[in-house]
Scaffold this motif. Structure first.
Motif, PDB file in Angstrom:
ATOM      1  N   MET A 137       0.898  -1.173  -0.127  1.00 52.08           N
ATOM      2  CA  MET A 137       0.089  -0.055   0.113  1.00 52.08           C
ATOM      3  C   MET A 137       0.762   1.334   0.031  1.00 52.08           C
ATOM      4  SD  MET A 137      -2.884   1.188   2.759  1.00 52.08           S
ATOM      5  CE  MET A 137      -3.498  -0.331   2.784  1.00 52.08           C
ATOM      6  N   THR A 138       0.489   2.152  -0.939  1.00 51.69           N
ATOM      7  CA  THR A 138       1.444   3.276  -1.020  1.00 51.69           C
ATOM      8  C   THR A 138       0.558   4.591  -0.492  1.00 51.69           C
ATOM      9  OG1 THR A 138       2.558   2.568  -2.545  1.00 51.69           O
ATOM     10  CG2 THR A 138       2.435   5.024  -2.397  1.00 51.69           C
ATOM     11  N   VAL A 139       0.923   5.373   0.484  1.00 51.53           N
ATOM     12  CA  VAL A 139       0.401   6.610   1.084  1.00 51.53           C
ATOM     13  C   VAL A 139       0.817   7.665   0.092  1.00 51.53           C
ATOM     14  CG1 VAL A 139       0.024   8.191   2.791  1.00 51.53           C
ATOM     15  CG2 VAL A 139       0.233   5.675   3.276  1.00 51.53           C
ATOM     16  N   ASN A 140      -0.458   8.620  -0.187  1.00 49.44           N
ATOM     17  CA  ASN A 140      -0.054   9.712  -1.195  1.00 49.44           C
ATOM     18  C   ASN A 140      -0.111  10.823  -0.248  1.00 49.44           C
ATOM     19  OD1 ASN A 140       0.042  12.032  -2.609  1.00 49.44           O
ATOM     20  ND2 ASN A 140      -1.324  11.107  -4.381  1.00 49.44           N
ATOM     21  N   TYR A 141       1.074  11.273   0.578  1.00 53.90           N
ATOM     22  CA  TYR A 141       1.231  12.217   1.549  1.00 53.90           C
ATOM     23  C   TYR A 141       0.950  13.746   0.884  1.00 53.90           C
ATOM     24  CZ  TYR A 141       3.165   8.721   4.515  1.00 53.90           C
ATOM     25  OH  TYR A 141       3.063   7.496   5.058  1.00 53.90           O
ATOM     26  N   ILE A 142       1.232  13.959  -0.301  1.00 58.29           N
ATOM     27  CA  ILE A 142       1.030  15.107  -1.018  1.00 58.29           C
ATOM     28  C   ILE A 142      -0.567  15.409  -1.250  1.00 58.29           C
ATOM     29  CG2 ILE A 142       1.350  16.507  -3.348  1.00 58.29           C
ATOM     30  CD1 ILE A 142       4.026  14.890  -3.682  1.00 58.29           C
ATOM     31  N   ALA A 143      -1.093  14.385  -1.489  1.00 59.60           N
ATOM     32  CA  ALA A 143      -2.663  14.637  -1.730  1.00 59.60           C
ATOM     33  C   ALA A 143      -3.430  14.805  -0.350  1.00 59.60           C
ATOM     34  CB  ALA A 143      -3.148  13.370  -2.523  1.00 59.60           C
ATOM     35  N   ALA A 144      -2.804  14.046   0.488  1.00 60.52           N
ATOM     36  CA  ALA A 144      -3.387  14.165   1.967  1.00 60.52           C
ATOM     37  C   ALA A 144      -3.119  15.617   2.364  1.00 60.52           C
ATOM     38  CB  ALA A 144      -2.737  12.962   2.967  1.00 60.52           C
ATOM     39  N   ALA A 145      -1.709  15.945   2.522  1.00 64.99           N
ATOM     40  CA  ALA A 145      -1.645  17.257   3.057  1.00 64.99           C
ATOM     41  C   ALA A 145      -2.223  18.509   2.307  1.00 64.99           C
ATOM     42  CB  ALA A 145       0.138  17.700   2.599  1.00 64.99           C
ATOM     43  N   ALA A 146      -2.342  18.317   0.734  1.00 65.29           N
ATOM     44  CA  ALA A 146      -3.503  19.150   0.209  1.00 65.29           C
ATOM     45  C   ALA A 146      -4.739  19.279   0.577  1.00 65.29           C
ATOM     46  CB  ALA A 146      -3.438  18.918  -1.422  1.00 65.29           C
ATOM     47  N   LEU A 147      -5.450  18.119   1.130  1.00 64.62           N
ATOM     48  CA  LEU A 147      -6.725  18.243   1.697  1.00 64.62           C
ATOM     49  C   LEU A 147      -6.635  18.982   3.034  1.00 64.62           C
ATOM     50  CD1 LEU A 147      -9.626  16.799   1.926  1.00 64.62           C
ATOM     51  CD2 LEU A 147      -8.585  14.946   2.791  1.00 64.62           C
ATOM     52  N   PHE A 148      -5.944  18.596   3.729  1.00 69.08           N
ATOM     53  CA  PHE A 148      -5.760  19.363   5.176  1.00 69.08           C
ATOM     54  C   PHE A 148      -5.423  20.895   4.743  1.00 69.08           C
ATOM     55  CE2 PHE A 148      -5.052  15.145   6.736  1.00 69.08           C
ATOM     56  CZ  PHE A 148      -5.939  15.123   8.044  1.00 69.08           C
ATOM     57  N   ASP A 149      -4.900  21.318   3.876  1.00 71.63           N
ATOM     58  CA  ASP A 149      -4.573  22.779   3.286  1.00 71.63           C
ATOM     59  C   ASP A 149      -5.900  23.379   3.137  1.00 71.63           C
ATOM     60  OD1 ASP A 149      -3.178  25.157   2.827  1.00 71.63           O
ATOM     61  OD2 ASP A 149      -3.465  24.524   0.758  1.00 71.63           O
ATOM     62  N   ILE A 150      -6.634  22.611   2.264  1.00 70.15           N
ATOM     63  CA  ILE A 150      -7.948  23.094   1.871  1.00 70.15           C
ATOM     64  C   ILE A 150      -8.772  23.363   3.011  1.00 70.15           C
ATOM     65  CG2 ILE A 150      -9.924  22.533   0.419  1.00 70.15           C
ATOM     66  CD1 ILE A 150      -7.888  21.370  -1.557  1.00 70.15           C
ATOM     67  N   ALA A 151      -8.980  22.397   4.036  1.00 71.66           N
ATOM     68  CA  ALA A 151      -9.838  22.402   4.885  1.00 71.66           C
ATOM     69  C   ALA A 151      -9.391  23.072   6.303  1.00 71.66           C
ATOM     70  CB  ALA A 151     -10.264  20.716   5.628  1.00 71.66           C
ATOM     71  N   SER A 152      -8.108  23.562   6.135  1.00 72.81           N
ATOM     72  CA  SER A 152      -7.448  24.253   7.096  1.00 72.81           C
ATOM     73  C   SER A 152      -8.029  25.795   7.514  1.00 72.81           C
ATOM     74  CB  SER A 152      -5.995  24.449   7.088  1.00 72.81           C
ATOM     75  OG  SER A 152      -5.796  25.291   6.165  1.00 72.81           O
ATOM     76  N   HIS A 153      -8.931  26.173   6.651  1.00 71.04           N
ATOM     77  CA  HIS A 153      -9.469  27.663   6.703  1.00 71.04           C
ATOM     78  C   HIS A 153     -10.665  27.441   7.388  1.00 71.04           C
ATOM     79  CE1 HIS A 153     -10.949  31.606   5.875  1.00 71.04           C
ATOM     80  NE2 HIS A 153      -9.648  31.957   5.363  1.00 71.04           N
ATOM     81  N   PRO A 154     -10.900  28.318   8.486  1.00 67.87           N
ATOM     82  CA  PRO A 154     -12.087  28.441   9.150  1.00 67.87           C
ATOM     83  C   PRO A 154     -13.480  28.440   8.483  1.00 67.87           C
ATOM     84  CG  PRO A 154     -10.776  29.600  10.252  1.00 67.87           C
ATOM     85  CD  PRO A 154      -9.910  29.433   8.901  1.00 67.87           C
ATOM     86  N   VAL A 155     -13.307  29.250   7.288  1.00 65.90           N
ATOM     87  CA  VAL A 155     -14.841  29.541   6.651  1.00 65.90           C
ATOM     88  C   VAL A 155     -14.704  28.410   6.054  1.00 65.90           C
ATOM     89  CG1 VAL A 155     -15.526  30.796   4.664  1.00 65.90           C
ATOM     90  CG2 VAL A 155     -14.506  32.109   6.409  1.00 65.90           C
ATOM     91  N   ARG A 156     -13.992  27.724   5.122  1.00 65.92           N
ATOM     92  CA  ARG A 156     -14.043  26.394   4.209  1.00 65.92           C
ATOM     93  C   ARG A 156     -14.634  25.199   5.278  1.00 65.92           C
ATOM     94  NH1 ARG A 156      -9.600  28.714   1.282  1.00 65.92           N
ATOM     95  NH2 ARG A 156      -8.151  27.394   2.440  1.00 65.92           N
TER      96      ARG A 156
END
Length: 94
Positions: A1-20
């Motif tokens: 199994m390979t983890v896509n850390y870049i995609a996971a980090a991008a998801l957290f970046d998007i969800a990190s804004h309080p309004v979003r």
């Protein structure tokens, strides 16, 4: 199994804004039109639209025309899990 850390980090970046995060939480409860999200967030339509675009681009929300309005929905699955995890771990009784 390979983890896509870049995609996971991008998801957290998007969800990190309080309004979003607020928009995602509201959309997990029910579908909303843009004018309803303007009222909920207190943002003007232009900055809210920029947040919605990032959420659409990340495939966390979808939209469809309803008459002259645009109706937004949370994408089932990952969006709901992300919001549930966040609300469960960061909700206080105060």
């Amino acid at each position: 199994m390979t983890v896509n850390y870049i995609a996971a980090a991008a998801l957290f970046d998007i969800a990190s804004h309080p309004v979003r995060l607020q928009v995602l939480a509201e959309l997990c409860e029910r579908d909303l039109m843009v004018f309803e999200m303007v009222q909920l967030t207190g943002l003007d339509q232009s900055p809210l639209s920029q947040h919605l675009k990032r959420l659409r681009d990340a495939n966390l929300v979808t939209c469809r025309k309803k008459g002259k309005n645009i109706l937004y929905s949370a994408v089932p699955g990952l969006t709901e899990k992300l919001v549930l995890f966040t609300l469960r771990n960061f909700t206080t009784d105060s």
